[in-house]
Design a protein around this motif. Structure first.
Motif, PDB file in Angstrom:
ATOM      1  N   VAL A 152      20.013   3.511  20.294  1.00  9.68           N
ATOM      2  CA  VAL A 152      21.148   3.838  19.892  1.00  9.68           C
ATOM      3  C   VAL A 152      21.525   4.867  18.809  1.00  9.68           C
ATOM      4  O   VAL A 152      21.911   5.784  18.566  1.00  9.68           O
ATOM      5  CB  VAL A 152      22.196   2.614  19.444  1.00  9.68           C
ATOM      6  N   TRP A 153      20.990   4.431  17.709  1.00  8.56           N
ATOM      7  CA  TRP A 153      20.889   5.314  16.300  1.00  8.56           C
ATOM      8  C   TRP A 153      19.850   6.351  16.565  1.00  8.56           C
ATOM      9  O   TRP A 153      20.032   7.487  15.657  1.00  8.56           O
ATOM     10  CB  TRP A 153      20.553   4.388  15.118  1.00  8.56           C
ATOM     11  N   GLY A 154      18.757   6.305  17.286  1.00  9.93           N
ATOM     12  CA  GLY A 154      17.895   7.406  17.243  1.00  9.93           C
ATOM     13  C   GLY A 154      16.745   6.942  16.303  1.00  9.93           C
ATOM     14  O   GLY A 154      16.879   6.178  15.503  1.00  9.93           O
ATOM     15  N   SER A 155      16.053   8.152  15.958  1.00  6.62           N
ATOM     16  CA  SER A 155      15.183   7.991  14.948  1.00  6.62           C
ATOM     17  C   SER A 155      15.650   7.966  13.619  1.00  6.62           C
ATOM     18  O   SER A 155      16.752   8.836  13.470  1.00  6.62           O
ATOM     19  CB  SER A 155      13.932   9.078  15.069  1.00  6.62           C
ATOM     20  N   GLY A 156      14.922   7.714  12.339  1.00  4.51           N
ATOM     21  CA  GLY A 156      15.588   7.845  10.968  1.00  4.51           C
ATOM     22  C   GLY A 156      15.919   9.163  10.741  1.00  4.51           C
ATOM     23  O   GLY A 156      16.770   9.693  10.448  1.00  4.51           O
ATOM     24  N   ALA A 157      14.864  10.296  11.224  1.00  2.00           N
ATOM     25  CA  ALA A 157      15.186  11.483  10.840  1.00  2.00           C
ATOM     26  C   ALA A 157      16.326  12.308  11.425  1.00  2.00           C
ATOM     27  O   ALA A 157      16.776  13.133  11.076  1.00  2.00           O
ATOM     28  CB  ALA A 157      13.803  12.383  11.273  1.00  2.00           C
ATOM     29  N   GLU A 158      16.712  11.710  12.605  1.00  2.00           N
ATOM     30  CA  GLU A 158      17.937  12.229  13.360  1.00  2.00           C
ATOM     31  C   GLU A 158      19.330  11.968  12.541  1.00  2.00           C
ATOM     32  O   GLU A 158      20.353  12.691  12.852  1.00  2.00           O
ATOM     33  CB  GLU A 158      18.154  11.617  14.631  1.00  2.00           C
ATOM     34  N   SER A 159      19.310  10.958  11.553  1.00  2.00           N
ATOM     35  CA  SER A 159      20.430  10.883  10.945  1.00  2.00           C
ATOM     36  C   SER A 159      20.244  11.575   9.374  1.00  2.00           C
ATOM     37  O   SER A 159      20.991  11.095   8.506  1.00  2.00           O
ATOM     38  CB  SER A 159      20.567   9.278  10.693  1.00  2.00           C
ATOM     39  N   VAL A 160      19.169  12.450   9.258  1.00  2.00           N
ATOM     40  CA  VAL A 160      19.126  13.193   7.755  1.00  2.00           C
ATOM     41  C   VAL A 160      19.783  14.224   8.167  1.00  2.00           C
ATOM     42  O   VAL A 160      19.711  15.185   9.244  1.00  2.00           O
ATOM     43  CB  VAL A 160      17.722  13.561   7.668  1.00  2.00           C
ATOM     44  N   GLU A 161      21.066  14.848   7.493  1.00  2.00           N
ATOM     45  CA  GLU A 161      21.792  15.892   7.784  1.00  2.00           C
ATOM     46  C   GLU A 161      21.296  17.048   6.864  1.00  2.00           C
ATOM     47  O   GLU A 161      21.533  18.138   7.089  1.00  2.00           O
ATOM     48  CB  GLU A 161      23.304  15.467   7.203  1.00  2.00           C
ATOM     49  N   ALA A 162      20.438  16.880   5.591  1.00  5.15           N
ATOM     50  CA  ALA A 162      20.027  18.061   4.970  1.00  5.15           C
ATOM     51  C   ALA A 162      19.070  17.287   3.830  1.00  5.15           C
ATOM     52  O   ALA A 162      18.903  16.180   3.702  1.00  5.15           O
ATOM     53  CB  ALA A 162      21.226  18.584   4.096  1.00  5.15           C
ATOM     54  N   ILE A 163      18.132  18.456   3.439  1.00  7.23           N
ATOM     55  CA  ILE A 163      17.217  18.035   2.633  1.00  7.23           C
ATOM     56  C   ILE A 163      17.165  18.807   1.305  1.00  7.23           C
ATOM     57  O   ILE A 163      17.799  20.216   1.355  1.00  7.23           O
ATOM     58  CB  ILE A 163      15.817  17.853   2.874  1.00  7.23           C
ATOM     59  N   GLU A 164      16.610  18.559   0.069  1.00  3.07           N
ATOM     60  CA  GLU A 164      16.495  19.373  -0.836  1.00  3.07           C
ATOM     61  C   GLU A 164      14.959  19.331  -1.006  1.00  3.07           C
ATOM     62  O   GLU A 164      14.558  18.366  -1.223  1.00  3.07           O
ATOM     63  CB  GLU A 164      17.014  18.863  -2.250  1.00  3.07           C
ATOM     64  N   LEU A 165      14.396  20.632  -1.297  1.00  2.70           N
ATOM     65  CA  LEU A 165      12.971  20.399  -1.395  1.00  2.70           C
ATOM     66  C   LEU A 165      12.415  21.757  -2.262  1.00  2.70           C
ATOM     67  O   LEU A 165      13.143  22.542  -2.631  1.00  2.70           O
ATOM     68  CB  LEU A 165      12.626  20.737   0.011  1.00  2.70           C
ATOM     69  N   VAL A 166      11.013  21.418  -2.671  1.00  2.00           N
ATOM     70  CA  VAL A 166      10.342  22.770  -3.427  1.00  2.00           C
ATOM     71  C   VAL A 166       9.565  23.128  -2.412  1.00  2.00           C
ATOM     72  O   VAL A 166       8.658  22.663  -1.974  1.00  2.00           O
ATOM     73  CB  VAL A 166       9.761  21.993  -4.479  1.00  2.00           C
ATOM     74  N   THR A 167       9.466  24.440  -2.347  1.00  2.00           N
ATOM     75  CA  THR A 167       8.741  25.192  -1.502  1.00  2.00           C
ATOM     76  C   THR A 167       7.321  25.376  -1.885  1.00  2.00           C
ATOM     77  O   THR A 167       7.122  25.489  -3.231  1.00  2.00           O
ATOM     78  CB  THR A 167       9.308  26.564  -1.158  1.00  2.00           C
ATOM     79  N   ALA A 168       6.480  26.200  -1.291  1.00  2.00           N
ATOM     80  CA  ALA A 168       5.033  26.593  -1.862  1.00  2.00           C
ATOM     81  C   ALA A 168       5.199  27.907  -2.872  1.00  2.00           C
ATOM     82  O   ALA A 168       4.192  27.884  -3.537  1.00  2.00           O
ATOM     83  CB  ALA A 168       4.331  27.164  -0.653  1.00  2.00           C
ATOM     84  N   GLN A 169       6.535  28.433  -2.900  1.00  2.00           N
ATOM     85  CA  GLN A 169       6.672  29.527  -3.913  1.00  2.00           C
ATOM     86  C   GLN A 169       7.138  28.975  -5.175  1.00  2.00           C
ATOM     87  O   GLN A 169       7.219  29.537  -6.318  1.00  2.00           O
ATOM     88  CB  GLN A 169       7.350  30.255  -3.405  1.00  2.00           C
ATOM     89  N   GLY A 170       7.353  27.437  -5.208  1.00  2.00           N
ATOM     90  CA  GLY A 170       7.929  26.916  -6.502  1.00  2.00           C
ATOM     91  C   GLY A 170       9.370  26.869  -6.488  1.00  2.00           C
ATOM     92  O   GLY A 170      10.079  26.975  -7.715  1.00  2.00           O
ATOM     93  N   ASP A 171      10.032  27.412  -5.293  1.00  2.00           N
ATOM     94  CA  ASP A 171      11.645  27.384  -5.328  1.00  2.00           C
ATOM     95  C   ASP A 171      12.321  25.956  -4.898  1.00  2.00           C
ATOM     96  O   ASP A 171      11.893  25.563  -4.055  1.00  2.00           O
ATOM     97  CB  ASP A 171      11.908  28.554  -4.552  1.00  2.00           C
ATOM     98  N   LEU A 172      13.283  25.676  -5.715  1.00  2.00           N
ATOM     99  CA  LEU A 172      14.190  24.497  -5.270  1.00  2.00           C
ATOM    100  C   LEU A 172      15.075  24.919  -4.364  1.00  2.00           C
ATOM    101  O   LEU A 172      16.032  25.512  -4.772  1.00  2.00           O
ATOM    102  CB  LEU A 172      14.578  23.824  -6.582  1.00  2.00           C
ATOM    103  N   ILE A 173      15.409  24.557  -3.087  1.00  2.00           N
ATOM    104  CA  ILE A 173      16.116  24.844  -2.237  1.00  2.00           C
ATOM    105  C   ILE A 173      16.795  23.787  -1.251  1.00  2.00           C
ATOM    106  O   ILE A 173      16.034  22.728  -1.354  1.00  2.00           O
ATOM    107  CB  ILE A 173      15.649  26.066  -1.159  1.00  2.00           C
TER     108      ILE A 173
END
Length: 461
Positions: A152-173
């Motif tokens: 019914v709900w699907g996987s947990g990741a299906e209910s993730v709408e966005a993320i904040e992350l640090v890239t390999a270049q060291g940028d926060l996006i």
């Protein structure tokens, strides 16, 4: 490595090989106490996003690789590599906000399945968390998220709408379906091979089902193949709101006498209905009352809460054990799977071990592919969770686990990236994805981390 420079760059604690607290820093929060002989050069226990950025940029400038640790629950310990910098997110424990009206929440990655539900359920809300109460959101969501109420709900990741992350270049996006889409696609299912460090999750919430009811049945071990075959036959006609599982476990005290001939092992079937009324829940579970073999004991449609579900589920995965796991997908009958290993089950060296099959219910199984790295879908999911307590029992349990997994391998259609031994069985890694998604994932790593700042699935072991 310039450890002084790393300490100057970060506000959080930095531990280097040889420091008095170094072993505790790399081993202390690992779930699986079967700990490998691998170690980074340094650990950064980041206190905020700026620390993560600083650590990645330091590593990049120093020619060092980076690996990230969230909750430390991954069974094969991919956060332990030879060399490089381990960035520990254990301070990222905040539930930042809940917007009940708009069914949204924002969390940091180190919040447990139990604590997410504990915060949401009193507000009449829920999230498709995983089953083990102690597991943190970080690795669970990155791996795709094998959730409660999955059809019914699907996987947990299906209910993730966005993320904040640090890239390999060291940028926060920030990444979502409309910005930095490559990262958003990969983060939902790439697991330990993700080429970024997620510092924040933006979640879509769900209304808490008003009638959660569970049924439990115990059968003799020798009846497990017939029961499994029957469950596989009726599963397509059951409500998708029913979560159905077959276990091989040690008998509860009141049934130990009846299981004595099989060294205490028996078959347990559980079914939980996530419905809106008690009548609907009872109706959804009614078919399980008509098994072809009478159970040794049973309980029908008992009201349950997430707290009670976590207590029951958590009892199967105790803390402090030494563990081996291989969770797989299969489209074979659950009866076939149990029959294939039935002769091996009574000889399990440890009474802590569990064999589990989740049987997906409803007519639309396997599910259609989603636009995310998380790939494999099937009629049945599960495998052996082999757990024991003493180092002197390592060889016996490892050999038994190997015999089980080898016997089951011809039945597998794929692997769950978060619950299979990607270190000792690296060939399982691409089989956690469809061929098309694996090819895309590799291409995105080449594009966004061409210098290989992040350890990938295979490096450093």
């Amino acid at each position: 490595m310039n450890i002084v420079g790393l300490r100057d760059a970060c506000k959080g604690e930095v531990f280097a090989a040889g420091d008095a607290q170094f072993i505790e820093a790399i081993h202390g929060n690992l779930w699986n106490r079967l700990i490998p002989d691998r170690a980074p050069q340094a650990v950064v226990r980041a206190v905020d996003e700026d620390d993560v950025v600083a650590a990645v940029r330091f590593a990049r400038a120093s020619g060092l690789k980076v690996v990230v640790r969230g909750g430390g629950h991954n069974w094969c310990q991919p956060s332990l590599r030879h060399g490089g910098i381990l960035i520990d997110l254990s301070n990222f424990t905040k539930l930042i906000s809940i917007d009940a009206d708009n069914l949204k929440a924002v969390i940091q990655p180190i919040i447990s399945n139990r604590d997410i539900q504990k915060a949401l359920n009193p507000l009449g809300l829920a999230f498709p968390t995983g089953h083990c109460p102690q597991v943190k959101a970080s690795g669970y969501l990155l791996g795709g998220g094998m959730a409660w109420n999955p059809t019914v709900w699907g996987s947990g990741a299906e209910s993730v709408e966005a993320i904040e992350l640090v890239t390999a270049q060291g940028d926060l996006i920030k990444a979502s379906a409309t910005e930095n889409t490559d990262f958003f696609w990969a983060a939902r299912g790439a697991g330990s091979g993700f080429f970024g460090i997620v510092t924040k999750y933006f979640l879509k919430l769900h209304r808490l089902p008003e009638a959660m009811h569970g049924s439990t049945y115990y059968y003799r071990l020798e009846d497990a193949p017939a029961i499994g075959t029957w469950l596989g036959t009726i599963a397509p006609s059951l409500s998708p709101a029913v979560e159905l599982s077959l276990f091989v476990v040690q008998a509860p005290p009141e049934l130990r006498g009846q299981a004595a001939a099989r060294n205490g092992w028996l078959c347990m079937v559980t079914a939980t209905a996530f419905e809106q009324t008690p009548h609907a829940a009872e109706a959804a579970l009614q078919a399980l009352e008509h098994a072809p073999i009478p159970p040794l004991s049973s309980s029908f449609a008992t009201p349950v809460t997430f707290e009670q579900l976590f207590d029951a589920s958590g009892s199967f995965w105790p803390e402090g054990a030494r563990s081996r796991v291989e969770a797989t997908y299969s489209d074979h009958s659950p009866g076939e799977l149990v029959q294939a290993i039935l002769h091996l089950l009574p000889s399990a060296p440890s009474a802590t071990s569990v064999y589990l099959l989740t049987i997906f219910c409803g007519p639309n199984v396997p599910a259609a592919q989603k636009d995310m790295a998380y790939s494999v879908s099937s009629k049945v999911y599960g495998g052996p969770w082999t757990m024991w307590w003493k180092a002197e029992d390592d060889d016996a349990n490892t050999e038994w686990h190997r015999r089980i997994t080898t016997t089951l391998r011809p039945f597998n259609t794929g692997y769950y990236i978060g619950e299979t031994n990607t270190v000792e069985q690296p060939s399982n890694i691409p089989q956690a994805f469809t061929p098309e998604k694996w090819e895309r994932l590799c291409a995105l790593r080449d594009k966004h981390d061409p210098d290989r700042v992040f350890f990938d699935y295979y490096d450093g072991f």
